[in-house]
Scaffold this motif. Structure first.
Motif, PDB file in Angstrom:
ATOM      1  N   GLU A 226      -3.723  -1.752 -10.359  1.00  0.00           N
ATOM      2  CA  GLU A 226      -3.634  -0.639  -9.413  1.00  0.00           C
ATOM      3  C   GLU A 226      -3.689  -1.131  -7.972  1.00  0.00           C
ATOM      4  O   GLU A 226      -4.065  -2.265  -7.690  1.00  0.00           O
ATOM      5  CB  GLU A 226      -4.767   0.362  -9.646  1.00  0.00           C
ATOM      6  N   VAL A 227      -3.292  -0.211  -7.062  1.00  0.00           N
ATOM      7  CA  VAL A 227      -3.380  -0.434  -5.609  1.00  0.00           C
ATOM      8  C   VAL A 227      -4.348   0.587  -5.040  1.00  0.00           C
ATOM      9  O   VAL A 227      -4.315   1.765  -5.414  1.00  0.00           O
ATOM     10  CB  VAL A 227      -2.001  -0.271  -4.940  1.00  0.00           C
TER      11      VAL A 227
ATOM     12  N   GLY B 150      -2.605  -0.218   7.240  1.00  0.00           N
ATOM     13  CA  GLY B 150      -2.165  -1.608   7.339  1.00  0.00           C
ATOM     14  C   GLY B 150      -2.839  -2.556   6.377  1.00  0.00           C
ATOM     15  O   GLY B 150      -2.496  -3.734   6.338  1.00  0.00           O
ATOM     16  N   ILE B 151      -3.825  -2.053   5.603  1.00  0.00           N
ATOM     17  CA  ILE B 151      -4.468  -2.926   4.629  1.00  0.00           C
ATOM     18  C   ILE B 151      -4.546  -2.220   3.275  1.00  0.00           C
ATOM     19  O   ILE B 151      -4.456  -0.990   3.189  1.00  0.00           O
ATOM     20  CB  ILE B 151      -5.890  -3.357   5.068  1.00  0.00           C
ATOM     21  N   ALA B 152      -4.712  -3.022   2.207  1.00  0.00           N
ATOM     22  CA  ALA B 152      -4.821  -2.469   0.862  1.00  0.00           C
ATOM     23  C   ALA B 152      -5.503  -3.486  -0.044  1.00  0.00           C
ATOM     24  O   ALA B 152      -5.585  -4.684   0.281  1.00  0.00           O
ATOM     25  CB  ALA B 152      -3.444  -2.118   0.316  1.00  0.00           C
ATOM     26  N   PHE B 153      -6.007  -3.000  -1.172  1.00  0.00           N
ATOM     27  CA  PHE B 153      -6.572  -3.853  -2.210  1.00  0.00           C
ATOM     28  C   PHE B 153      -5.737  -3.685  -3.471  1.00  0.00           C
ATOM     29  O   PHE B 153      -5.381  -2.560  -3.842  1.00  0.00           O
ATOM     30  CB  PHE B 153      -8.033  -3.482  -2.484  1.00  0.00           C
ATOM     31  N   VAL B 154      -5.403  -4.807  -4.114  1.00  0.00           N
ATOM     32  CA  VAL B 154      -4.585  -4.778  -5.323  1.00  0.00           C
ATOM     33  C   VAL B 154      -5.353  -5.471  -6.433  1.00  0.00           C
ATOM     34  O   VAL B 154      -5.787  -6.623  -6.274  1.00  0.00           O
ATOM     35  CB  VAL B 154      -3.221  -5.477  -5.109  1.00  0.00           C
ATOM     36  N   GLU B 155      -5.512  -4.769  -7.549  1.00  0.00           N
ATOM     37  CA  GLU B 155      -6.312  -5.313  -8.644  1.00  0.00           C
ATOM     38  C   GLU B 155      -5.423  -5.763  -9.803  1.00  0.00           C
ATOM     39  O   GLU B 155      -4.466  -5.077 -10.173  1.00  0.00           O
ATOM     40  CB  GLU B 155      -7.314  -4.272  -9.142  1.00  0.00           C
TER      41      GLU B 155
ATOM     42  N   ALA C  70       3.100   2.361   5.359  1.00  0.00           N
ATOM     43  CA  ALA C  70       3.072   1.889   3.971  1.00  0.00           C
ATOM     44  C   ALA C  70       2.254   2.847   3.109  1.00  0.00           C
ATOM     45  O   ALA C  70       1.190   3.321   3.506  1.00  0.00           O
ATOM     46  CB  ALA C  70       2.479   0.487   3.907  1.00  0.00           C
ATOM     47  N   SER C  71       2.748   3.112   1.917  1.00  0.00           N
ATOM     48  CA  SER C  71       2.071   4.015   0.996  1.00  0.00           C
ATOM     49  C   SER C  71       1.660   3.257  -0.259  1.00  0.00           C
ATOM     50  O   SER C  71       2.103   2.131  -0.514  1.00  0.00           O
ATOM     51  CB  SER C  71       3.002   5.169   0.609  1.00  0.00           C
ATOM     52  N   GLU C  72       0.829   3.891  -1.059  1.00  0.00           N
ATOM     53  CA  GLU C  72       0.415   3.288  -2.329  1.00  0.00           C
ATOM     54  C   GLU C  72       1.624   3.009  -3.212  1.00  0.00           C
ATOM     55  O   GLU C  72       1.698   1.971  -3.873  1.00  0.00           O
ATOM     56  CB  GLU C  72      -0.559   4.236  -3.040  1.00  0.00           C
TER      57      GLU C  72
ATOM     58  N   PHE D 121       3.917  -5.234  -6.221  1.00  0.00           N
ATOM     59  CA  PHE D 121       2.983  -5.991  -7.045  1.00  0.00           C
ATOM     60  C   PHE D 121       3.141  -5.736  -8.547  1.00  0.00           C
ATOM     61  O   PHE D 121       2.724  -6.566  -9.354  1.00  0.00           O
ATOM     62  CB  PHE D 121       1.545  -5.694  -6.607  1.00  0.00           C
ATOM     63  N   GLN D 122       3.738  -4.608  -8.925  1.00  0.00           N
ATOM     64  CA  GLN D 122       3.808  -4.317 -10.353  1.00  0.00           C
ATOM     65  C   GLN D 122       4.794  -5.211 -11.099  1.00  0.00           C
ATOM     66  O   GLN D 122       4.822  -5.219 -12.335  1.00  0.00           O
ATOM     67  CB  GLN D 122       4.175  -2.844 -10.579  1.00  0.00           C
TER      68      GLN D 122
END
Length: 250
Positions: free
Chosen positions: A204-205, A213-218, A187-189, A196-197
């Protein structure tokens, strides 16, 4: 009976409804593999995606084909995604003129496509090219590697092993930052942002390179992040990866 808008368009002169969607006006700067991964992630919300076909040949750049499991799923995807801004360009979607090879193989009606006849090379052109290669080979090659030499070996750092799905964190208070787990290792940004957009307030991501395998989405505020969390909770980004979304802990 009410007719879906996609079927009405088909009846007014477009190709008849089918499982295969033809996409155009796609971003040509994205690599083929990245484009296929993003299309798979976006169209999986409408049902099982059987195939995604994209090539980078000059004649077919900016185009792709997405095959869904049935016609209603394809019609729904076309209706909802028509004009969707995908990788900074609005998608144009229609039913494909022909059924894809994936579908015909499932139906048992597959027939190999006729191959184009190869043009016989001009003997004079072949001879001229051979002579040119011979002359080039005879010239001293600047900077050529010594015979029998081996390229300098630089031990590449071992790729980090995919992180196992983390246990759900202690439930955090609602806030504008989401914590996303169980993403595929590749998985990429760009792929995550495409999901999510579509929700209002997306900002942003942020991927975590050390932990695939993990990410933060604001988002702009907690109400918008909550809507996105509910909309994508359990979303299957691949057949084996169901996203787990929670509020991030500060």
């Amino acid at each position: 009976r009410a007719r879906c808008s996609a079927c009405v368009v088909a009846m007014e002169g477009g190709p008849p409804p089918c499982q295969t969607l033809y996409l155009s006006n796609l971003n040509e700067r994205v690599t083929k593999d990245e484009l296929k991964r993003c299309l798979l992630a976006v169209f999986s919300q409408f049902g099982r995606v059987l195939d995604v076909v994209a090539t980078k040949t000059f004649a077919l750049r900016g185009q792709a084909w997405v095959v869904l499991e049935d016609i209603p799923a394809a019609a729904n995807a076309m209706r909802l995604m028509q004009g969707f801004v995908f990788l900074d360009k609005p998608m144009r979607i229609s039913f494909a003129k022909e059924e894809s090879d994936t579908v015909t193989k499932l139906k048992g009606t597959y027939k190999p496509r006729p191959k184009k006849e190869k043009r016989r090379p001009d003997p004079e052109a072949v001879a001229a090219a051979a002579a040119k290669r011979k002359a080039t080979a005879a010239a001293p090659a600047a900077g050529a590697a010594a015979p029998g030499g081996t390229a300098p070996s630089s031990a590449a750092p071992a790729a980090p092993a995919p992180a196992a799905a983390l246990p759900p964190p202690v439930e955090a208070a609602p806030n504008k930052l989401l914590f996303v787990q169980n993403l595929p290792a590749e998985a990429s940004e760009l792929m995550v942002s495409m999901l999510f957009q579509q929700f209002p307030g997306y900002k942003e991501v942020r991927m975590v390179e050390q932990k695939p395998g993990i990410a933060f989405v604001e988002f702009e505020h907690e109400m918008q992040s909550g809507v996105a969390m509910q909309g994508l909770q359990g979303f299957k980004i691949t057949p084996t990866n169901s996203m787990a979304v929670s509020y991030a802990r500060h």
